[in-house]
Design a protein around this motif. Structure first.
Motif, PDB file in Angstrom:
ATOM      1  N   MET A   1       1.016  -1.203  -0.048  1.00  0.00           N
ATOM      2  CA  MET A   1      -0.031   0.009   0.193  1.00  0.00           C
ATOM      3  C   MET A   1       0.991   1.081  -0.159  1.00  0.00           C
ATOM      4  N   LYS A   2       0.541   2.107  -0.895  1.00  0.00           N
ATOM      5  CA  LYS A   2       1.199   3.427  -0.883  1.00  0.00           C
ATOM      6  C   LYS A   2       0.811   4.275   0.182  1.00  0.00           C
ATOM      7  N   VAL A   3       1.916   5.351   0.499  1.00  0.00           N
ATOM      8  CA  VAL A   3       1.638   6.410   1.384  1.00  0.00           C
ATOM      9  C   VAL A   3       0.290   7.446   1.022  1.00  0.00           C
ATOM     10  N   PHE A   4      -0.469   7.923   1.940  1.00  0.00           N
ATOM     11  CA  PHE A   4      -1.590   8.752   1.483  1.00  0.00           C
ATOM     12  C   PHE A   4      -1.805   9.706   2.846  1.00  0.00           C
ATOM     13  N   THR A   5      -2.433  10.767   2.338  1.00  0.00           N
ATOM     14  CA  THR A   5      -2.954  11.383   3.521  1.00  0.00           C
ATOM     15  C   THR A   5      -4.451  11.206   3.602  1.00  0.00           C
ATOM     16  N   TYR A   6      -4.788  11.674   4.804  1.00  0.00           N
ATOM     17  CA  TYR A   6      -5.999  11.385   5.374  1.00  0.00           C
ATOM     18  C   TYR A   6      -6.974  12.442   6.102  1.00  0.00           C
ATOM     19  N   GLN A   7      -8.203  12.707   5.880  1.00  0.00           N
ATOM     20  CA  GLN A   7      -8.793  14.053   6.337  1.00  0.00           C
ATOM     21  C   GLN A   7     -10.292  13.568   6.330  1.00  0.00           C
ATOM     22  N   ARG A   8     -10.915  13.816   7.605  1.00  0.00           N
ATOM     23  CA  ARG A   8     -12.161  13.450   8.101  1.00  0.00           C
ATOM     24  C   ARG A   8     -13.082  14.645   8.307  1.00  0.00           C
ATOM     25  N   PRO A   9     -13.706  15.190   7.480  1.00  0.00           N
ATOM     26  CA  PRO A   9     -14.459  16.668   7.432  1.00  0.00           C
ATOM     27  C   PRO A   9     -15.779  16.085   8.079  1.00  0.00           C
ATOM     28  N   GLY A  10     -16.602  17.216   8.420  1.00  0.00           N
ATOM     29  CA  GLY A  10     -17.582  16.950   9.302  1.00  0.00           C
ATOM     30  C   GLY A  10     -19.070  17.343   8.509  1.00  0.00           C
ATOM     31  N   ALA A  11     -18.897  17.685   7.415  1.00  0.00           N
ATOM     32  CA  ALA A  11     -20.007  18.271   6.526  1.00  0.00           C
ATOM     33  C   ALA A  11     -19.738  17.878   5.037  1.00  0.00           C
ATOM     34  N   LEU A  33     -12.704  -0.231  -1.566  1.00  0.00           N
ATOM     35  CA  LEU A  33     -11.395   0.472  -1.671  1.00  0.00           C
ATOM     36  C   LEU A  33     -10.113  -0.160  -0.938  1.00  0.00           C
ATOM     37  N   LEU A  34     -10.269  -0.592   0.192  1.00  0.00           N
ATOM     38  CA  LEU A  34      -9.083  -0.847   1.063  1.00  0.00           C
ATOM     39  C   LEU A  34      -8.530  -2.099   0.297  1.00  0.00           C
ATOM     40  N   ASP A  35      -9.103  -2.956   0.060  1.00  0.00           N
ATOM     41  CA  ASP A  35      -8.745  -4.318  -0.818  1.00  0.00           C
ATOM     42  C   ASP A  35      -7.943  -3.878  -1.850  1.00  0.00           C
ATOM     43  N   LEU A  36      -8.502  -2.804  -2.832  1.00  0.00           N
ATOM     44  CA  LEU A  36      -7.751  -2.401  -4.108  1.00  0.00           C
ATOM     45  C   LEU A  36      -6.808  -1.712  -3.729  1.00  0.00           C
ATOM     46  N   MET A  37      -6.694  -1.013  -2.632  1.00  0.00           N
ATOM     47  CA  MET A  37      -5.420  -0.156  -2.174  1.00  0.00           C
ATOM     48  C   MET A  37      -4.219  -1.107  -1.742  1.00  0.00           C
ATOM     49  N   LYS A  38      -4.529  -2.199  -0.816  1.00  0.00           N
ATOM     50  CA  LYS A  38      -3.491  -3.061  -0.407  1.00  0.00           C
ATOM     51  C   LYS A  38      -3.032  -3.654  -1.876  1.00  0.00           C
ATOM     52  N   LEU A  39      -3.646  -4.004  -2.895  1.00  0.00           N
ATOM     53  CA  LEU A  39      -3.058  -4.646  -4.072  1.00  0.00           C
ATOM     54  C   LEU A  39      -2.366  -3.419  -4.890  1.00  0.00           C
ATOM     55  N   GLU A  40      -2.596  -2.210  -4.370  1.00  0.00           N
ATOM     56  CA  GLU A  40      -2.082  -1.199  -5.483  1.00  0.00           C
ATOM     57  C   GLU A  40      -2.917  -1.048  -6.832  1.00  0.00           C
ATOM     58  N   LEU A 114     -23.063   1.203  -4.572  1.00  0.00           N
ATOM     59  CA  LEU A 114     -23.280   1.537  -6.005  1.00  0.00           C
ATOM     60  C   LEU A 114     -21.902   1.734  -6.804  1.00  0.00           C
ATOM     61  N   LEU A 115     -20.873   1.845  -6.170  1.00  0.00           N
ATOM     62  CA  LEU A 115     -19.570   2.288  -6.605  1.00  0.00           C
ATOM     63  C   LEU A 115     -18.507   1.293  -6.689  1.00  0.00           C
ATOM     64  N   GLN A 116     -18.957   0.146  -5.974  1.00  0.00           N
ATOM     65  CA  GLN A 116     -17.847  -0.995  -5.880  1.00  0.00           C
ATOM     66  C   GLN A 116     -17.481  -1.330  -7.512  1.00  0.00           C
ATOM     67  N   ARG A 117     -16.283  -1.583  -7.522  1.00  0.00           N
ATOM     68  CA  ARG A 117     -15.719  -1.834  -8.707  1.00  0.00           C
ATOM     69  C   ARG A 117     -15.366  -3.231  -9.457  1.00  0.00           C
TER      70      ARG A 117
END
Length: 318
Positions: A1-11, A33-40, A114-117
């Motif tokens: 998994m590649k490095v990424f930044t993370y944000q948790r907005p409230g609205a 999404l997490l599975d896809l990120m682990k596999l890059e 709805l958006l799963q790949r």
């Protein structure tokens, strides 16, 4: 998994603003999404966690049209168990219960489902050519193992299928998808217009803009009738559909019908709905017009007709 930044907005407005950072992705349940990120396969530079958004995104409310408004953060378990859904939109409840495990349904959200790949094995294998994963690289599935892949709406660039059970029921019910665009504008997309067929750009799976956030799904007023969701798969649980049939059959024999597991989007044809009183063969002929199966998945055509016949027969029994 590649490095990424993370944000948790409230609205929601803050979320779409955060998603303007290049290579951003929204994350809620993360079951795909997490599975896809682990596999890059997916390598977002920035994740926008939408789980804390307010505005009723985790609620199911009555809609002004007499239907239901389902917030994008409503978990699949809660949606399937809601008494109003079970009573008036039983095909949706049954489709959700046919998908994945209880643990996944507890995490997966309405918007994310709805958006799963695609689960095409060549998409998941980064050693193989895949135009969805790397545009212009080719499609290793064409000429490869195609048993689970598309028989309708495919192209010379992609023969993958859409994996969602819920989306098939939503297509049958004429759901509408509410979104917030990157510019902060609300819009409503009929679910029939949400998904794109692969053509020569299979990497573009929906008509959403980059950074556009699904906020809710609205169902029209109940149809009545008998609701059936029939999923045919290689094993009884935790497997994606070889084909699926969603149907609403009214007392006079009319109704609606949609297929899953046959194309890059849930498959519904107006002519098939019109042919409901004429029997399974007539319905299947409409649904399968233009089918281009491979030698390995041609059995899906027969399976579709037989499953439709079973569904219509069960509907007659009430």
């Amino acid at each position: 998994m590649k490095v990424f930044t993370y944000q948790r907005p409230g609205a929601a407005m803050d979320a779409v603003a955060a998603a303007r950072i290049p290579e951003s992705r929204f994350i809620a349940g993360g079951t795909n999404l997490l599975d896809l990120m682990k596999l890059e396969i997916e390598t977002p530079a920035h994740l926008v966690d939408v789980n804390s958004l307010g505005g009723g995104l985790d609620k199911i409310d009555a809609a002004p049209n007499g239907g239901l408004r389902i917030g994008a953060l409503v978990r699949n378990t809660d949606l399937a168990a809601d008494p109003r859904v079970r009573r008036d939109y039983a095909v949706l409840s049954r489709a959700l219960l046919a998908g994945a495990s209880q643990q996944l349904r507890n995490k997966a959200t309405t918007g994310g489902n709805l958006l799963q790949r695609t689960r095409c094995p060549y998409f998941y294998d980064t050693n193989m050519a895949c135009n969805k994963r790397q545009p212009g690289s080719g499609c290793a599935a064409i000429g490869g193992f195609t048993r689970n892949l598309a028989v309708l709406g495919a192209s010379a660039d992609c023969i993958a299928t859409h994996p969602s059970d819920m989306a098939v029921a939503m297509m049958l019910l004429d759901a509408s998808v509410e979104t917030l665009t990157p510019a902060g504008q609300a819009r409503v997309i009929p679910i029939a217009s949400l998904y794109r067929l692969p053509g020569n750009t299979p990497q573009h799976e929906t008509n959403l803009e980059a950074g556009e956030l699904i906020t809710a799904v609205t169902l029209p007023a109940p149809l009545g009738g008998t609701h059936i969701y029939r999923k045919v798969r290689d094993r009884a649980s935790y497997a994606f559909a070889l084909i699926s049939v969603a149907a609403v059959v009214l007392p006079d024999g009319s109704g609606r019908i949609a297929l899953g597991g046959v194309a890059a989007r849930p498959w519904r044809v107006a002519g098939a709905d019109a042919a409901m009183k004429n029997g399974a063969a007539a319905v299947a002929t409409q649904l399968l017009a233009g089918a281009r199966p491979t030698e390995q998945n041609a059995f899906k055509l027969t399976l579709v007709q037989r499953t439709i016949a079973s569904v219509l027969n069960d509907a007659k029994k009430g």
